[in-house]
Design a protein around this motif. Structure first.
Motif, PDB file in Angstrom:
ATOM      1  N   THR A 256     -21.668  14.466  42.502  1.00 52.35           N
ATOM      2  CA  THR A 256     -21.217  15.811  42.823  1.00 52.35           C
ATOM      3  C   THR A 256     -21.327  16.127  44.306  1.00 52.35           C
ATOM      4  N   GLU A 257     -22.416  15.720  44.935  1.00 52.02           N
ATOM      5  CA  GLU A 257     -22.646  16.065  46.332  1.00 52.02           C
ATOM      6  C   GLU A 257     -22.164  14.993  47.316  1.00 52.02           C
ATOM      7  N   ASN A 258     -22.110  13.741  46.883  1.00 50.34           N
ATOM      8  CA  ASN A 258     -21.803  12.662  47.831  1.00 50.34           C
ATOM      9  C   ASN A 258     -20.319  12.343  47.956  1.00 50.34           C
ATOM     10  N   LEU A 259     -19.552  12.495  46.896  1.00 55.23           N
ATOM     11  CA  LEU A 259     -18.124  12.204  46.993  1.00 55.23           C
ATOM     12  C   LEU A 259     -17.403  13.100  48.009  1.00 55.23           C
ATOM     13  N   PRO A 260     -17.692  14.402  48.057  1.00 55.73           N
ATOM     14  CA  PRO A 260     -16.997  15.242  49.046  1.00 55.73           C
ATOM     15  C   PRO A 260     -17.258  14.846  50.497  1.00 55.73           C
ATOM     16  N   ARG A 261     -18.305  14.073  50.762  1.00 56.39           N
ATOM     17  CA  ARG A 261     -18.642  13.693  52.132  1.00 56.39           C
ATOM     18  C   ARG A 261     -17.601  12.763  52.757  1.00 56.39           C
ATOM     19  N   VAL A 262     -16.754  12.140  51.934  1.00 56.11           N
ATOM     20  CA  VAL A 262     -15.739  11.228  52.472  1.00 56.11           C
ATOM     21  C   VAL A 262     -14.346  11.859  52.487  1.00 56.11           C
ATOM     22  N   LEU A 263     -14.257  13.125  52.114  1.00 50.31           N
ATOM     23  CA  LEU A 263     -12.951  13.751  51.955  1.00 50.31           C
ATOM     24  C   LEU A 263     -12.574  14.601  53.157  1.00 50.31           C
ATOM     25  N   PRO A 264     -11.303  14.543  53.577  1.00 57.59           N
ATOM     26  CA  PRO A 264     -10.835  15.457  54.624  1.00 57.59           C
ATOM     27  C   PRO A 264     -10.587  16.851  54.047  1.00 57.59           C
ATOM     28  N   GLU A 265     -10.397  17.807  54.903  1.00 63.33           N
ATOM     29  CA  GLU A 265     -10.125  19.176  54.480  1.00 63.33           C
ATOM     30  C   GLU A 265      -8.895  19.225  53.581  1.00 63.33           C
ATOM     31  N   GLY A 266      -9.015  19.955  52.478  1.00 66.67           N
ATOM     32  CA  GLY A 266      -7.899  20.120  51.563  1.00 66.67           C
ATOM     33  C   GLY A 266      -7.787  19.050  50.500  1.00 66.67           C
ATOM     34  N   MET A 267      -8.720  18.097  50.491  1.00 62.07           N
ATOM     35  CA  MET A 267      -8.704  17.031  49.503  1.00 62.07           C
ATOM     36  C   MET A 267      -9.891  17.172  48.543  1.00 62.07           C
ATOM     37  N   ALA A 268      -9.661  16.761  47.297  1.00 57.18           N
ATOM     38  CA  ALA A 268     -10.689  16.764  46.260  1.00 57.18           C
ATOM     39  C   ALA A 268     -10.631  15.430  45.537  1.00 57.18           C
ATOM     40  N   VAL A 269     -11.543  15.223  44.593  1.00 54.68           N
ATOM     41  CA  VAL A 269     -11.467  14.037  43.748  1.00 54.68           C
ATOM     42  C   VAL A 269     -11.541  14.445  42.286  1.00 54.68           C
ATOM     43  N   HIS A 270     -10.827  13.707  41.476  1.00 56.33           N
ATOM     44  CA  HIS A 270     -10.930  13.832  40.023  1.00 56.33           C
ATOM     45  C   HIS A 270     -11.675  12.610  39.521  1.00 56.33           C
ATOM     46  N   VAL A 271     -12.752  12.831  38.768  1.00 52.87           N
ATOM     47  CA  VAL A 271     -13.547  11.742  38.206  1.00 52.87           C
ATOM     48  C   VAL A 271     -13.467  11.820  36.691  1.00 52.87           C
ATOM     49  N   ASP A 272     -13.015  10.721  36.080  1.00 56.69           N
ATOM     50  CA  ASP A 272     -12.913  10.630  34.623  1.00 56.69           C
ATOM     51  C   ASP A 272     -14.193  10.012  34.083  1.00 56.69           C
ATOM     52  N   LEU A 273     -15.030  10.839  33.477  1.00 56.78           N
ATOM     53  CA  LEU A 273     -16.333  10.391  32.992  1.00 56.78           C
ATOM     54  C   LEU A 273     -16.231   9.486  31.769  1.00 56.78           C
ATOM     55  N   ASP A 274     -15.071   9.408  31.172  1.00 53.21           N
ATOM     56  CA  ASP A 274     -14.884   8.522  30.017  1.00 53.21           C
ATOM     57  C   ASP A 274     -14.666   7.067  30.427  1.00 53.21           C
ATOM     58  N   LYS A 275     -14.577   6.802  31.724  1.00 50.78           N
ATOM     59  CA  LYS A 275     -14.263   5.455  32.190  1.00 50.78           C
ATOM     60  C   LYS A 275     -15.464   4.512  32.168  1.00 50.78           C
ATOM     61  N   TRP A 276     -16.669   5.048  32.095  1.00 49.49           N
ATOM     62  CA  TRP A 276     -17.844   4.191  32.004  1.00 49.49           C
ATOM     63  C   TRP A 276     -18.872   4.830  31.097  1.00 49.49           C
ATOM     64  N   GLU A 277     -19.777   3.988  30.606  1.00 55.39           N
ATOM     65  CA  GLU A 277     -20.832   4.465  29.712  1.00 55.39           C
ATOM     66  C   GLU A 277     -22.091   4.764  30.512  1.00 55.39           C
ATOM     67  N   LEU A 278     -22.691   5.893  30.221  1.00 53.39           N
ATOM     68  CA  LEU A 278     -23.934   6.260  30.892  1.00 53.39           C
ATOM     69  C   LEU A 278     -25.015   5.261  30.514  1.00 53.39           C
ATOM     70  N   PRO A 279     -25.627   4.568  31.503  1.00 52.35           N
ATOM     71  CA  PRO A 279     -26.674   3.585  31.181  1.00 52.35           C
ATOM     72  C   PRO A 279     -27.825   4.207  30.395  1.00 52.35           C
ATOM     73  N   SER A 280     -28.488   3.378  29.627  1.00 58.26           N
ATOM     74  CA  SER A 280     -29.494   3.856  28.685  1.00 58.26           C
ATOM     75  C   SER A 280     -30.649   4.587  29.355  1.00 58.26           C
ATOM     76  N   VAL A 281     -31.020   4.187  30.583  1.00 60.47           N
ATOM     77  CA  VAL A 281     -32.110   4.875  31.260  1.00 60.47           C
ATOM     78  C   VAL A 281     -31.759   6.347  31.476  1.00 60.47           C
ATOM     79  N   PHE A 282     -30.509   6.626  31.821  1.00 67.20           N
ATOM     80  CA  PHE A 282     -30.100   8.008  32.048  1.00 67.20           C
ATOM     81  C   PHE A 282     -29.934   8.762  30.735  1.00 67.20           C
TER      82      PHE A 282
END
Length: 348
Positions: A256-282
């Motif tokens: 949530t906090e680190n992805l915006p650090r690489v984005l220029p003004e006016g850009m966002a990111v869409h992240v599809d959480l279904d693309k990977w499985e949350l590891p068991s520790v989490f």
């Protein structure tokens, strides 16, 4: 002659210079194993020397990063399992350097303790050397501070500083545009962020570090001390493949906090959480701590330790380069117009 001298020594005050010298001798082979092109001095001087021209740079820009291991150290101290925290220390610095497009060149450490325990200190610094060697980064110096009265018995603190370089004009992020692909690189567990919450959850679960790991094999403490994954060689290979517009090291603040650090003004990111499985520790941490998805995504890496922003035309080549360096790569989303991070799907 003054007859009132009490004859006290530095050793009687709690500082053992001989132990410090013995430590330097013990770690010299480990440091020597990290030597790379550009190193112009060994351990023992008042400073470490590095020759950028000998390292192959023509018009270099230097990049520096400093970090620590955080309260993960508390688990290492309590369990006596200190061998991996040196790798953590290196990873937290050099993984940040490559996000700027820089090749890590050299590393210095700072180890502070109330009473120097030679074996403990050597194991920690040998871990630092392993992290450096795996990142192509030379360990050229450091400081071991024995400070009686500053730390409880057995406690220590650890910090590191790394310098990298890139040719002028090669800085990242650069050229990030709508439609760029997000490639997520798998983490090796919790890495080195969020451990104050981890420790609180373990405390409330009434488990001890020597108890069986609830989500896997081995002991709980040892599993939580799995070192931070090193992404340096994979990231440099990806840059060489072409089409990389940026990297985000997923540390404190999560996706949530680190992805915006690489984005220029006016850009966002869409992240599809279904693309990977949350590891068991989490999964375990979320269940035991009653964490919701938003808290998970802004506290922990959630299984993705580094994100590469890539031109879609270069996705196949970059993926191949990353996988050749042992990374597990998943396309997790894309850059779009807007602001911040937009999630779809569910991890929890």
């Amino acid at each position: 002659m003054n007859s009132n001298k009490n004859g006290l020594t530095y050793a009687q005050a709690g500082v053992d210079i001989d132990a410090g010298n013995a430590l330097v001798e013990r770690i010299k082979p480990a440091a020597a194993a990290t030597k790379r092109a550009g190193v112009a001095s060994g351990l023992g001087g008042f400073g470490g020397l590095f020759d950028l021209k000998a390292a192959g740079f023509v018009d270099p820009v230097l990049v520096a990063a400093t970090d620590g291991v955080g309260t993960k150290l508390r688990i290492a101290i309590d369990t006596g399992n200190v061998d991996g925290v040196g790798v953590d220390l290196v990873a937290m610095c050099v993984n940040d350097l490559v996000c700027q497009g820089a090749e890590p060149l050299f590393f210095l450490d700072y180890f502070a303790t109330g009473k120097l325990e030679l074996d403990q200190a050597a194991r920690i610094i040998e871990g630092i050397a392993r992290g450096c060697e795996a990142s192509g980064c030379a360990l050229i110096g450091g400081e071991t501070a024995e400070m009686p009265g500053m730390y409880p018995a057995g406690d220590f603190d650890l910090a590191g500083f790394s310098v990298g370089a890139m040719e002028r004009g090669a800085a990242l992020p650069a050229g990030v545009v709508e439609g760029d692909v997000l490639l997520g690189l798998a983490s090796d567990g919790v890495h080195s962020n969020g451990y104050s919450l981890v420790r609180k959850i373990v405390e409330t679960s009434r488990l001890g570090w020597d108890d069986a790991c609830p989500w896997g094999e081995g002991r709980l403490g040892a599993t939580l001390l799995t070192p931070t994954r090193l992404y340096v060689k994979a990231a440099l290979a990806a840059i060489k493949a072409g089409g990389v517009h940026g990297f985000a090291h997923i540390t404190g603040g999560g996706l949530t906090e680190n992805l915006p650090r690489v984005l220029p003004e006016g850009m966002a990111v869409h992240v599809d959480l279904d693309k990977w499985e949350l590891p068991s520790v989490f999964q375990w941490l979320a269940a035991q701590g009653g964490m919701d998805q938003a808290e998970m995504l802004k506290t922990f890496n959630a299984g993705i330790g580094m994100v590469v922003v890539v031109d879609p035309a270069s996705e196949a080549d970059v993926t191949a380069a990353l996988e050749a360096e042992g990374q597990v790569v998943t396309r997790i989303g894309a850059v779009e117009a807007g602001q911040g991070v937009r999630y779809s799907g569910a991890l929890l």
